[in-house]
Enzyme design. Structure first.
Site, PDB file in Angstrom:
ATOM      1  N   ASN A   9     -20.500  10.019   1.070  1.00  0.00           N
ATOM      2  CA  ASN A   9     -20.478   8.752   1.796  1.00  0.00           C
ATOM      3  C   ASN A   9     -19.094   8.138   1.607  1.00  0.00           C
ATOM      4  O   ASN A   9     -18.784   7.622   0.539  1.00  0.00           O
ATOM      5  CB  ASN A   9     -21.576   7.828   1.246  1.00  0.00           C
ATOM      6  CG  ASN A   9     -21.547   6.456   1.889  1.00  0.00           C
ATOM      7  OD1 ASN A   9     -20.788   6.214   2.832  1.00  0.00           O
ATOM      8  ND2 ASN A   9     -22.370   5.544   1.385  1.00  0.00           N
ATOM      9  N   TRP A  10     -18.294   8.216   2.665  1.00  0.00           N
ATOM     10  CA  TRP A  10     -16.914   7.729   2.560  1.00  0.00           C
ATOM     11  C   TRP A  10     -16.814   6.204   2.622  1.00  0.00           C
ATOM     12  O   TRP A  10     -15.724   5.656   2.432  1.00  0.00           O
ATOM     13  CB  TRP A  10     -16.057   8.337   3.686  1.00  0.00           C
ATOM     14  CG  TRP A  10     -15.819   9.809   3.554  1.00  0.00           C
ATOM     15  CD1 TRP A  10     -16.140  10.606   2.493  1.00  0.00           C
ATOM     16  CD2 TRP A  10     -15.196  10.667   4.523  1.00  0.00           C
ATOM     17  NE1 TRP A  10     -15.756  11.905   2.753  1.00  0.00           N
ATOM     18  CE2 TRP A  10     -15.173  11.964   3.991  1.00  0.00           C
ATOM     19  CE3 TRP A  10     -14.654  10.451   5.800  1.00  0.00           C
ATOM     20  CZ2 TRP A  10     -14.631  13.050   4.675  1.00  0.00           C
ATOM     21  CZ3 TRP A  10     -14.115  11.529   6.501  1.00  0.00           C
ATOM     22  CH2 TRP A  10     -14.103  12.816   5.935  1.00  0.00           C
ATOM     23  N   LYS A  11     -17.910   5.557   2.945  1.00  0.00           N
ATOM     24  CA  LYS A  11     -17.912   4.087   3.067  1.00  0.00           C
ATOM     25  C   LYS A  11     -16.751   3.649   3.982  1.00  0.00           C
ATOM     26  O   LYS A  11     -16.511   4.290   4.988  1.00  0.00           O
ATOM     27  CB  LYS A  11     -17.894   3.442   1.676  1.00  0.00           C
ATOM     28  CG  LYS A  11     -19.064   3.979   0.817  1.00  0.00           C
ATOM     29  CD  LYS A  11     -19.293   3.244  -0.462  1.00  0.00           C
ATOM     30  CE  LYS A  11     -20.489   3.872  -1.184  1.00  0.00           C
ATOM     31  NZ  LYS A  11     -20.832   3.193  -2.430  1.00  0.00           N
ATOM     32  N   HIS A  96     -28.810   1.892   3.232  1.00  0.00           N
ATOM     33  CA  HIS A  96     -27.946   1.960   2.047  1.00  0.00           C
ATOM     34  C   HIS A  96     -27.945   0.589   1.364  1.00  0.00           C
ATOM     35  O   HIS A  96     -27.985  -0.442   2.043  1.00  0.00           O
ATOM     36  CB  HIS A  96     -26.521   2.366   2.438  1.00  0.00           C
ATOM     37  CG  HIS A  96     -25.679   2.670   1.240  1.00  0.00           C
ATOM     38  ND1 HIS A  96     -25.074   1.680   0.505  1.00  0.00           N
ATOM     39  CD2 HIS A  96     -25.387   3.840   0.627  1.00  0.00           C
ATOM     40  CE1 HIS A  96     -24.433   2.244  -0.514  1.00  0.00           C
ATOM     41  NE2 HIS A  96     -24.608   3.555  -0.455  1.00  0.00           N
ATOM     42  N   GLU A  98     -25.705  -1.153   0.157  1.00  0.00           N
ATOM     43  CA  GLU A  98     -24.650  -2.074   0.605  1.00  0.00           C
ATOM     44  C   GLU A  98     -25.037  -2.723   1.932  1.00  0.00           C
ATOM     45  O   GLU A  98     -24.702  -3.888   2.182  1.00  0.00           O
ATOM     46  CB  GLU A  98     -23.312  -1.320   0.692  1.00  0.00           C
ATOM     47  CG  GLU A  98     -22.764  -1.077  -0.705  1.00  0.00           C
ATOM     48  CD  GLU A  98     -21.928   0.170  -0.862  1.00  0.00           C
ATOM     49  OE1 GLU A  98     -21.431   0.709   0.140  1.00  0.00           O
ATOM     50  OE2 GLU A  98     -21.776   0.628  -2.011  1.00  0.00           O
ATOM     51  N   GLU A 168     -30.973   5.832  -4.920  1.00  0.00           N
ATOM     52  CA  GLU A 168     -29.709   5.268  -5.392  1.00  0.00           C
ATOM     53  C   GLU A 168     -29.976   3.942  -6.106  1.00  0.00           C
ATOM     54  O   GLU A 168     -30.022   2.888  -5.454  1.00  0.00           O
ATOM     55  CB  GLU A 168     -28.762   5.017  -4.209  1.00  0.00           C
ATOM     56  CG  GLU A 168     -28.342   6.275  -3.489  1.00  0.00           C
ATOM     57  CD  GLU A 168     -26.982   6.093  -2.820  1.00  0.00           C
ATOM     58  OE1 GLU A 168     -26.093   6.892  -3.113  1.00  0.00           O
ATOM     59  OE2 GLU A 168     -26.804   5.151  -2.029  1.00  0.00           O
ATOM     60  N   GLY A 174     -21.132   2.737  -7.891  1.00  0.00           N
ATOM     61  CA  GLY A 174     -19.762   2.248  -8.064  1.00  0.00           C
ATOM     62  C   GLY A 174     -19.501   1.606  -9.413  1.00  0.00           C
ATOM     63  O   GLY A 174     -18.498   0.918  -9.590  1.00  0.00           O
ATOM     64  N   SER A 210     -22.695   6.786  -9.000  1.00  0.00           N
ATOM     65  CA  SER A 210     -21.694   7.216 -10.003  1.00  0.00           C
ATOM     66  C   SER A 210     -21.776   8.699 -10.350  1.00  0.00           C
ATOM     67  O   SER A 210     -21.575   9.085 -11.507  1.00  0.00           O
ATOM     68  CB  SER A 210     -21.799   6.350 -11.269  1.00  0.00           C
ATOM     69  OG  SER A 210     -21.442   5.009 -10.955  1.00  0.00           O
ATOM     70  N   GLY A 231     -20.275   8.496  -3.457  1.00  0.00           N
ATOM     71  CA  GLY A 231     -19.284   7.617  -2.852  1.00  0.00           C
ATOM     72  C   GLY A 231     -17.888   7.953  -3.354  1.00  0.00           C
ATOM     73  O   GLY A 231     -17.216   8.864  -2.873  1.00  0.00           O
ATOM     74  N   GLY A 232     -17.458   7.219  -4.385  1.00  0.00           N
ATOM     75  CA  GLY A 232     -16.087   7.306  -4.883  1.00  0.00           C
ATOM     76  C   GLY A 232     -15.581   8.723  -5.130  1.00  0.00           C
ATOM     77  O   GLY A 232     -14.456   9.065  -4.747  1.00  0.00           O
TER      78      GLY A 232
HETATM   79  P1  13P Z   1     -20.618   5.895  -5.964  1.00  0.00           P
HETATM   80  O1  13P Z   1     -20.742   7.403  -6.038  1.00  0.00           O
HETATM   81  O2  13P Z   1     -19.239   5.421  -5.694  1.00  0.00           O
HETATM   82  O3  13P Z   1     -21.294   5.250  -7.138  1.00  0.00           O
HETATM   83  O4  13P Z   1     -21.462   5.443  -4.670  1.00  0.00           O
HETATM   84  C1  13P Z   1     -22.737   5.938  -4.507  1.00  0.00           C
HETATM   85  C2  13P Z   1     -23.194   5.609  -3.133  1.00  0.00           C
HETATM   86  O5  13P Z   1     -23.383   4.457  -2.786  1.00  0.00           O
HETATM   87  C3  13P Z   1     -23.364   6.719  -2.188  1.00  0.00           C
HETATM   88  O6  13P Z   1     -24.012   6.304  -1.031  1.00  0.00           O
END
Ligand code: 13P
Length: 249
Positions: A9-11, A96, A98, A168, A174, A210, A231-232
């Site tokens: 997930n590149w956000k 998600h 977010e 999640e 994050g 994470s 994500g990250g």
């Molecule tokens: P991180 O891997 O940055 O914690 O993010 C997880 C996420 O929200 C994937 O959708």
């Protein structure tokens, strides 16, 4: 064979040219494994570029990070499931944390978005998970089951088997603080039990929060995890390729 899913997930990162460059690097770095699929969720503007870059690879796929539930209309700024599909999406994230926390997305919205994704033949990757306060109050399982019931309650068994669930926990996203494999497994088992009771015992359940090169092997050693949503640690094509590779053993 257990086929693992690695979802990136590149956000709000990587525009079209960056997405093309990223996927070029990834494709040269990642040696294909038949037991794993790698899905990319770029921002909407980069969807077509990403889909084009993975078009000839059966093990790679591009998806949307979010969709609107209506197919078309006067919804400024929104992208519908059919529009995402036209850009090459084969899947979409739904709910998600977010979206839920920063954009006020409700359980009812996730229900409509899941239905819209299925109607457009996109695989919905439904994200569920509790906040830190909910976890500390001992409400993890009721919260996750409420989110499942709200989004999937009306989906019949056949369609339900096309859905993927991403557990999640919000406190792990994050933050550098991942759930332990045992923590995740406990919730995954409950998710599977809920799905089985609704006619979809085979649904894939992946973990997100994470995930990194440091913990991927330990997490995937837990058989309850069918993969990860990252994500990250998915933003750099070299280390993401290494992460997917690492778990291959
Ligand atoms: P991180 O891997 O940055 O914690 O993010 C997880 C996420 O929200 C994937 O959708």
């Amino acid at each position: 064979m257990r086929r693992l899913l690695f979802a990136a997930n590149w956000k709000m990162h990587l525009g079209p040219a960056e997405a093309r460059a990223y996927l070029k690097t990834f494709r040269t770095r990642y040696r294909r494994h038949d037991d794993r699929a790698v899905w990319f969720f770029p921002p909407a503007v980069s969807l077509e570029a990403a889909a084009e870059a993975v078009r000839e690879r059966e093990d790679l796929l591009a998806g949307a990070q979010d969709i609107h539930w209506e197919a078309k209309g006067a919804f400024t700024g929104a992208v519908s499931a059919p529009l995402a599909a036209q850009a090459g999406a084969k899947a979409t994230l739904v709910g998600h944390s977010e979206r839920r926390q920063l954009f006020g997305e409700t359980d009812e919205d996730t229900r409509k978005k899941t239905a819209a994704a299925l109607a457009a033949s996109l695989v919905p990757v439904l994200c569920v998970g509790e906040t830190l306060a909910e976890r500390e109050a001992g409400h993890t399982l009721p919260v996750v089951k409420r989110q499942l019931a709200a989004a999937l309650g009306g989906v019949e068994g056949g369609a339900l088997r096309r859905v993927i669930i991403a557990y999640e926990p919000v406190w792990a996203i994050g933050t550098g603080r991942n759930a332990t494999p045992q923590d995740a497994a406990l919730v995954h088992r409950e998710i599977r039990a809920w799905l089985a009771a609704h006619g979809a015992g085979e649904t894939r359940v992946v973990y997100g929060g994470s995930v990194s090169l440091k913990n991927i092997a330990e997490l995937l050693a837990e058989p309850e995890l069918d993969g990860v949503l990252v994500g990250g640690a998915s933003l750099n094509p070299e280390s993401w390729a290494e992460l997917v590779q690492t778990a291959a053993g």
